[in-house]
Design a protein around this motif. Structure first.
Motif, PDB file in Angstrom:
ATOM      1  N   ARG A 172       7.650   3.879   6.467  1.00 17.86           N
ATOM      2  CA  ARG A 172       7.605   3.192   5.271  1.00 17.86           C
ATOM      3  C   ARG A 172       7.939   1.732   5.135  1.00 17.86           C
ATOM      4  O   ARG A 172       7.135   0.423   4.038  1.00 17.86           O
ATOM      5  N   ARG A 173       8.345   0.753   5.636  1.00 17.26           N
ATOM      6  CA  ARG A 173       9.022  -0.470   5.233  1.00 17.26           C
ATOM      7  C   ARG A 173       7.749  -0.932   5.565  1.00 17.26           C
ATOM      8  O   ARG A 173       6.828  -1.802   4.500  1.00 17.26           O
ATOM      9  N   GLN A 174       7.073  -1.170   6.754  1.00 21.80           N
ATOM     10  CA  GLN A 174       5.578  -1.713   7.150  1.00 21.80           C
ATOM     11  C   GLN A 174       4.414  -1.539   6.386  1.00 21.80           C
ATOM     12  O   GLN A 174       3.542  -2.354   6.053  1.00 21.80           O
ATOM     13  N   ASP A 175       4.014  -0.220   5.115  1.00 22.64           N
ATOM     14  CA  ASP A 175       3.502  -0.048   5.185  1.00 22.64           C
ATOM     15  C   ASP A 175       3.728  -0.724   3.499  1.00 22.64           C
ATOM     16  O   ASP A 175       2.159  -1.297   2.777  1.00 22.64           O
ATOM     17  N   LEU A 176       4.914  -0.285   2.405  1.00 24.65           N
ATOM     18  CA  LEU A 176       4.988  -1.071   1.403  1.00 24.65           C
ATOM     19  C   LEU A 176       4.653  -2.949   1.536  1.00 24.65           C
ATOM     20  O   LEU A 176       4.549  -3.508   0.615  1.00 24.65           O
ATOM     21  N   ILE A 177       5.293  -3.289   2.967  1.00 23.92           N
ATOM     22  CA  ILE A 177       4.973  -5.118   3.222  1.00 23.92           C
ATOM     23  C   ILE A 177       3.562  -5.409   3.045  1.00 23.92           C
ATOM     24  O   ILE A 177       3.064  -5.996   1.806  1.00 23.92           O
ATOM     25  N   ARG A 178       2.572  -4.260   3.791  1.00 25.50           N
ATOM     26  CA  ARG A 178       0.847  -4.975   3.871  1.00 25.50           C
ATOM     27  C   ARG A 178       0.777  -4.377   2.969  1.00 25.50           C
ATOM     28  O   ARG A 178      -0.631  -4.762   2.042  1.00 25.50           O
ATOM     29  N   GLU A 184       8.943  -4.984  -4.880  1.00 22.89           N
ATOM     30  CA  GLU A 184       8.938  -4.048  -5.688  1.00 22.89           C
ATOM     31  C   GLU A 184       9.612  -3.133  -5.489  1.00 22.89           C
ATOM     32  O   GLU A 184      10.687  -2.621  -6.402  1.00 22.89           O
ATOM     33  N   ALA A 185       9.529  -2.068  -4.522  1.00 18.02           N
ATOM     34  CA  ALA A 185       9.401  -1.177  -4.675  1.00 18.02           C
ATOM     35  C   ALA A 185      11.362  -1.228  -3.639  1.00 18.02           C
ATOM     36  O   ALA A 185      12.660   0.404  -4.265  1.00 18.02           O
ATOM     37  N   ALA A 186      12.366  -1.874  -3.349  1.00 16.69           N
ATOM     38  CA  ALA A 186      13.431  -2.202  -3.058  1.00 16.69           C
ATOM     39  C   ALA A 186      14.251  -2.585  -4.471  1.00 16.69           C
ATOM     40  O   ALA A 186      15.262  -1.923  -4.757  1.00 16.69           O
ATOM     41  N   THR A 197      20.797  -6.856  -7.546  1.00 19.11           N
ATOM     42  CA  THR A 197      19.575  -6.739  -7.049  1.00 19.11           C
ATOM     43  C   THR A 197      19.113  -8.168  -6.324  1.00 19.11           C
ATOM     44  O   THR A 197      17.877  -8.676  -6.078  1.00 19.11           O
ATOM     45  N   GLY A 198      20.137  -8.839  -6.956  1.00 26.25           N
ATOM     46  CA  GLY A 198      19.914 -10.664  -6.666  1.00 26.25           C
ATOM     47  C   GLY A 198      19.026 -10.559  -4.969  1.00 26.25           C
ATOM     48  O   GLY A 198      18.896 -11.452  -4.626  1.00 26.25           O
ATOM     49  N   LYS A 199      20.119 -10.351  -4.222  1.00 30.34           N
ATOM     50  CA  LYS A 199      19.631 -10.411  -2.759  1.00 30.34           C
ATOM     51  C   LYS A 199      17.982 -10.271  -2.198  1.00 30.34           C
ATOM     52  O   LYS A 199      17.994 -10.932  -1.385  1.00 30.34           O
ATOM     53  N   ILE A 200      18.239  -9.371  -3.017  1.00 27.71           N
ATOM     54  CA  ILE A 200      16.718  -8.331  -2.148  1.00 27.71           C
ATOM     55  C   ILE A 200      15.825  -9.313  -2.790  1.00 27.71           C
ATOM     56  O   ILE A 200      14.663  -9.638  -1.813  1.00 27.71           O
ATOM     57  N   GLU A 201      15.798 -10.276  -3.856  1.00 27.38           N
ATOM     58  CA  GLU A 201      14.673 -11.430  -4.005  1.00 27.38           C
ATOM     59  C   GLU A 201      14.770 -13.075  -3.587  1.00 27.38           C
ATOM     60  O   GLU A 201      14.214 -13.697  -3.614  1.00 27.38           O
ATOM     61  N   GLU A 211      10.909  -9.445   4.177  1.00 25.25           N
ATOM     62  CA  GLU A 211       9.780  -8.870   3.974  1.00 25.25           C
ATOM     63  C   GLU A 211      10.091  -8.820   6.145  1.00 25.25           C
ATOM     64  O   GLU A 211       9.216  -9.233   6.433  1.00 25.25           O
ATOM     65  N   LYS A 212      10.781  -9.993   5.958  1.00 21.21           N
ATOM     66  CA  LYS A 212      10.722 -10.173   7.456  1.00 21.21           C
ATOM     67  C   LYS A 212      12.168  -9.862   8.160  1.00 21.21           C
ATOM     68  O   LYS A 212      13.463  -9.826   7.282  1.00 21.21           O
TER      69      LYS A 212
END
Length: 233
Positions: A172-178, A184-186, A197-201, A211-212
């Motif tokens: 799922r993770r690489q699907d969402l990144i691709r 957005e999903a996270a 949510t701050g850390k996610i962005e 994303e890496k």
């Protein structure tokens, strides 16, 4: 033609699984049940299974399934815990059911995606490939060309189909990144759970840090200056 049998002892070495991590008692076993089942899950009589209850599927993901989708049958809504594998071959935290790493359904859906992306158009071939998985495993009505309003709509539906097909199989993770939808999903998942949510962005050098993954130190050392760490780590 039986999706759930893929995740059972009797379904091992079937013609769909291309590569799996072989699990066998006393040799190498996996711990899927220990991570997914809650301690109060009603287990079959006489079976001793360790259950930590760590991994869960969110309600929005559960509710995104068509109620007729056969793949949802093993996601237990009352517990919000998926039981993708048949509960057998489990002793304590260990299970001897092989874990599929790469399946033919992966090939079919990725090929469908590649055809549409490469041609920037929806073809009957791409729809047919997607339907092989949707109809055979999901038991759902086949998609028609008229069901898609655009290439983007097709890719969105394909991404959702892969989510329904491969939940808890590590793609799922690489699907969402691709598809450009990981952050957005996270964010949506964190907001639904009432989490910050701050850390996610977090961005470093204009790129989303999460994303890496960080590269292992030993690889950077072996690279002798050629391999550098990903930004932010």
């Amino acid at each position: 033609d039986d999706y759930n049998s893929l995740f059972s002892l009797s379904g091992e070495k079937n013609s769909e699984v291309i590569f799996s991590c072989v699990a066998e008692a006393g040799v190498m076993e996996q711990k899927w049940f220990a991570h997914v089942l809650t301690s109060d899950y009603p287990l079959p009589a006489g079976m001793s299974v360790t259950a930590w209850g760590g991994f869960k599927i969110s309600w929005p993901a559960y509710e995104s399934y068509d109620p007729k989708d056969k793949r949802r049958e093993r996601i237990i809504g009352e517990y919000t815990i998926p039981v993708k594998y048949k509960i057998e071959g489990v002793v304590g935290e260990k299970c001897e059911i092989d874990m599929p790493i790469y399946r033919y359904a992966d090939v079919l859906t990725l090929l469908s995606e590649a055809i549409v992306r490469n041609g920037n158009s929806i073809t009957q071939e791409a729809i047919g490939l997607l339907n092989q998985v949707r109809v055979t495993h999901g038991g759902l009505k086949a998609y028609q060309l008229s069901d898609f309003s655009s290439v983007e709509d097709f890719l969105d539906k394909l991404l959702e189909e892969r989510g329904h097909e491969f939940y808890f199989e590590g793609v799922r993770r690489q699907d969402l990144i691709r598809h450009g939808k990981f952050i957005e999903a996270a964010l949506a998942k964190a907001r639904f759970a009432g989490q910050p949510t701050g850390k996610i962005e977090t961005k470093v050098d204009g790129q989303y840090k999460y994303e890496k993954f960080p590269l292992p130190t030993h690889l950077i050392t072996e690279g002798q200056g050629i391999i550098i760490q990903n930004p932010g780590y």
